[in-house]
Structure formats: C-alpha cells, structure tokens
Motif scaffolding. Structure first.
Motif, PDB file in Angstrom:
ATOM      1  N   THR A 246       2.880   1.822  -3.108  1.00 23.74           N
ATOM      2  CA  THR A 246       1.725   2.281  -4.403  1.00 23.74           C
ATOM      3  C   THR A 246       1.513   3.798  -4.407  1.00 23.74           C
ATOM      4  OG1 THR A 246       0.228   0.063  -4.749  1.00 23.74           O
ATOM      5  CG2 THR A 246      -0.913   1.769  -5.676  1.00 23.74           C
ATOM      6  N   GLU A 247       1.364   4.127  -3.186  1.00 25.42           N
ATOM      7  CA  GLU A 247       0.861   5.749  -2.442  1.00 25.42           C
ATOM      8  C   GLU A 247       2.870   6.500  -3.066  1.00 25.42           C
ATOM      9  OE1 GLU A 247       0.006   5.697   1.492  1.00 25.42           O
ATOM     10  OE2 GLU A 247      -1.935   4.338   1.252  1.00 25.42           O
TER      11      GLU A 247
ATOM     12  N   ARG B 171       0.721  -1.157  -0.043  1.00 27.31           N
ATOM     13  CA  ARG B 171      -0.091  -0.072  -0.163  1.00 27.31           C
ATOM     14  C   ARG B 171       0.832   1.177   0.015  1.00 27.31           C
ATOM     15  NH1 ARG B 171      -2.179   3.038   3.643  1.00 27.31           N
ATOM     16  NH2 ARG B 171      -1.433   2.179   5.290  1.00 27.31           N
TER      17      ARG B 171
END
Length: 284
Positions: free
Chosen positions: A83-84, A80
């Motif tokens: 991806t950010e 996560r």
C-alpha cells in the motif's frame, strides 16, 4: 526492406496473465500468430506470456491450477508495504526516479517469501529454462537507482531469474539479486515500457491494465518508438468485470482467460492487416 514487428505485453497480475493467454490463443484461431513478432517486450505478467510465446510454447492449454503450483505455496505478501509503495508512485509531487528509489527501499524491507521460492514459482509458470535465440526483452527496475533494466539473452540473468525480477512486485515478492544488485517489478517504471521497442515499424501493444492508468505517459512511450503502425488491445468492459478487484486472484483465471478468448475475434480484425505485412518499401 524487412518490416520489424514488435509485440509489447504489459503487466496485469494473475488475471492479466490469464486474459493475455486467452487472447493469444483466440488470435491464433483467427489466423493471427503473435509469436511471429520479430521483437517481444514483456513487463511483469507480460514477461511470462512473452517468454512462453518466444520459446514456442502452446498457450491453448495453459492453465496453472492455482498459486500453490508456484514453489509449493502461495506468495507471502506484506500488504502494508505494498500500500505504501502504490501511494508513493501515485504522488505526483515526487520526481519519478526518486519515487522509484523510495519504493525500492520499501521492497527491500517488505516481509515476503524468499528469492529462491519466487524464482522457483516463476520457473513453474514459464517452464522454459534457457533464453530463446531471438529478441526477447524483459524489464525490471534497479531498487537502488530506480532505473529501468532490460534483460535479454546477452545479459547476466538466467531466464527464470530475469522473469522473476520483472514479476517482483513490492510487498508481494522480494527483489531479485543479479550480480550483487537487486531488481523489482518492471511495472514500477511503466505498465508497458513500450519504448523498449524503439525502431519497430509495426507495434502491437497488449495492455491488461489500460483502464487503470492515464494515457499520456503511454502516448509518450509510443511516440518514442517511431512505429508507423500501432495497434493497442485493451480489456473491454466484460474483461474488466472478469478481472474483479484483486489482480492476484487465481479463482478468476478461467473467467479472465475466457474474456481474452472472446475478445480475440474483434482484436484480430485490428491486428491482421498490420501483422501480415512482410515487407515495406521505403518511400522515395
């Protein structure tokens, strides 16, 4: 006067590392030894290959078994956060330094392995422990300021620590501490950081991820170097297919390495004339 030859090795994850080791080995077989560079600049994966070249290691038989060789276990990733981080870097509306600072905050918050484990894994890959007595430059990024940091033998970071910081991809590996500051992957600024080689007469750029990035930023970097001769080597279509979609896939090591070996014959033709120049006379 003596001609300064620079070798710039870009980032590329596991598959990019494999491709570069194959390329380097194949070039030696063709009579072109990139270890003869006067200056070596390494970013992320390129820092690993550059260090092995600068410390005189044999890349012909360099094949890590798998990620379990790195400190005993595969890196613990935080998908996560990763991806950010990439989304932030891709946002053209953000000022670049601000984007890097935001990524730095994500890198600090990501749940990955420990710094010690990451450094231990990198130590296994590079095997060298001491900086070589030559111009080897390793790039990283200060997580707080977003500024590029260039490590060398005169700096404060031990060699394995410097390489670990250059390979500290946000969401995959933790930022590395040096003198109370934290540093992340040098590729956050640029996939190559070619302008670290400013002042070289001949520059050979090996860029594993050239097919994934726009060319304009690289062209600006190369212009800053002032190099009279620039040779760029990028993965061809076959190499890109060997890489696959996962840059961290250890199962793709051998296919990617073989792709580098195969490309070496063509690459040697492009590099040889520039690389063999020993001296250059200033024009009147």
């Amino acid at each position: 006067m003596n001609t300064t030859r620079a070798l710039v090795l870009g980032g590329g994850g596991v598959v990019g590392t494999a491709w570069m080791t194959g390329l380097v080995s194949g070039l030696r077989q063709e009579g072109v030894d990139l270890a003869e560079a006067d200056v070596i600049v390494g970013t992320s994966a390129g820092s690993i290959v550059g260090t092995k070249l600068a410390t005189g290691q044999d890349l012909d038989s360099y094949t890590p078994a798998h990620s379990a060789d790195q400190g005993g276990s595969a890196p613990k990733a935080d998908p996560r956060r990763m991806t950010e981080a990439f989304a932030i870097l891709a946002d053209a509306s953000l000022e670049r330094a601000d984007a890097r600072r935001r990524v730095g905050r994500l890198a600090l918050a990501a749940e990955t392995t420990t710094e010690q484990a990451h450094i231990a894994g990198i130590s296994t890959l590079i095997t060298a422990r001491e900086w070589p007595d030559r111009q080897l430059f390793i790039t990283a990024v200060d997580v707080e300021t977003g500024e590029l940091k260039v490590w060398d033998r005169a700096g404060d970071a031990p060699l394995p620590t410097a390489i670990a910081s250059s390979c500290a991809l946000p969401g995959v590996s933790p930022p590395i501490t040096v003198n109370g500051r934290r540093y992340m992957d040098g590729g956050i600024v640029s996939g190559t950081n070619a302008d670290v080689a400013t002042g070289a007469d001949v520059l050979v750029l090996v860029e594993p991820l050239a097919h994934l990035f726009p060319r304009e930023p690289l062209e600006r970097e190369l212009a800053k170097t002032g190099a009279g001769t620039v040779v760029t080597i990028n993965p061809d279509q076959g190499a890109q297919q060997a890489f696959g979609p996962d840059l961290g896939n250890w199962a793709a090591w051998q296919p990617a390495r073989q792709a580098g070996l195969r490309q070496a014959a063509t690459a040697a033709e492009r590099i040889r004339a520039a690389w063999s120049i020993k001296d250059r006379v200033n024009p009147l």
